[in-house]
Write an enzyme that holds these catalytic residues in place. Structure first.
Site, PDB file in Angstrom:
ATOM      1  N   HIS A   6       0.845  -1.197   0.000  1.00  0.00           N
ATOM      2  CA  HIS A   6       0.000   0.000   0.000  1.00  0.00           C
ATOM      3  C   HIS A   6       0.877   1.243   0.000  1.00  0.00           C
ATOM      4  CE1 HIS A   6      -3.890  -1.874   0.860  1.00  0.00           C
ATOM      5  NE2 HIS A   6      -3.199  -2.729   1.582  1.00  0.00           N
ATOM      6  N   PRO A   7       0.436   2.281  -0.696  1.00  0.00           N
ATOM      7  CA  PRO A   7       1.169   3.547  -0.593  1.00  0.00           C
ATOM      8  C   PRO A   7       0.955   4.147   0.794  1.00  0.00           C
ATOM      9  CG  PRO A   7      -0.838   3.849  -1.851  1.00  0.00           C
ATOM     10  CD  PRO A   7      -0.721   2.370  -1.572  1.00  0.00           C
TER      11      PRO A   7
ATOM     12  N   GLU B  78     -18.368   8.897  -5.671  1.00  0.00           N
ATOM     13  CA  GLU B  78     -17.156   9.453  -5.079  1.00  0.00           C
ATOM     14  C   GLU B  78     -17.388  10.894  -4.644  1.00  0.00           C
ATOM     15  OE1 GLU B  78     -13.577   7.078  -7.303  1.00  0.00           O
ATOM     16  OE2 GLU B  78     -14.670   8.601  -8.405  1.00  0.00           O
TER      17      GLU B  78
ATOM     18  N   PHE C 210      -0.105   3.067   8.338  1.00  0.00           N
ATOM     19  CA  PHE C 210      -1.507   3.127   8.736  1.00  0.00           C
ATOM     20  C   PHE C 210      -2.349   2.521   7.626  1.00  0.00           C
ATOM     21  CE2 PHE C 210      -5.456   5.780   8.613  1.00  0.00           C
ATOM     22  CZ  PHE C 210      -6.044   5.267   9.769  1.00  0.00           C
TER      23      PHE C 210
ATOM     24  N   ALA D 243     -10.237   3.096   3.029  1.00  0.00           N
ATOM     25  CA  ALA D 243     -10.494   4.521   2.831  1.00  0.00           C
ATOM     26  C   ALA D 243     -11.670   4.817   1.910  1.00  0.00           C
ATOM     27  CB  ALA D 243      -9.237   5.187   2.275  1.00  0.00           C
TER      28      ALA D 243
END
Length: 167
Positions: free
Chosen positions: A65-66, A89, A119, A123
């Site tokens: 993950h970024p 969105e 973390f 999202a």
């Protein structure tokens, strides 16, 4: 790839599954259960395999993950309203203030220092302010408890990604 997961070669299926979750043992476990009769069977296998992952596997998945907030310009783009965003969105992603983006970046750095991993939060549909509030609420968790929470978030992310796979 337009072929379904069941029809793909092992190499291609491994590549598709790795995009859903980067833990190699998870990918191998989900591959073993092919072919899948339906999406429910795939989801069940994914959850069952994930529940058997150890700390190293979980951290390996996180590494794919970024880092939220590592690039302030990327955060600005992610949380700005754009004409090209879908209606769903637009309803869930609000514009974020510069101070919120900076706070999110800085909180992510503190989190990684405290827990030794990035973390992780599912999202989807969350604004920058919501993600910041979630991150801050998790900063006082015990290390093992936080890893479990983050692993559950990873499982949610994986399930969302699996929904996009054609069987």
């Amino acid at each position: 790839m337009t072929e379904g997961l069941n029809a793909l070669s092992e190499t291609d299926a491994r590549e598709v599954l790795a995009k859903c979750c980067g833990a190699k043992r998870w990918v191998a476990g989900v591959l073993l259960a092919r072919p899948y009769q339906n999406r429910g069977a795939l989801n069940t296998a994914a959850q069952t395999v994930w529940s058997k992952m150890d700390r190293a596997d979980i951290l390996e998945a996180f590494e794919h993950h970024p880092r939220i907030g590592a690039d302030l310009d990327a955060l600005r783009k992610k949380f700005s309203k754009t004409a090209g965003l879908s209606e769903a969105e637009q309803s869930s992603v609000a514009s974020a203030s510069e101070s919120t983006l900076i706070a999110l970046r800085d909180a992510n750095k503190r989190y990684e220092t405290r827990y030794g991993h990035i973390f992780i939060v599912c999202a989807t549909g969350k604004s920058a302010a919501e993600m910041l509030a979630i991150l801050e609420s998790r900063m006082n968790n015990e290390i093992d408890a936080e890893l479990k929470i983050a692993a559950n978030e990873q499982a949610k992310i994986t399930q969302l990604r699996l929904e996009k796979i054609v069987l």
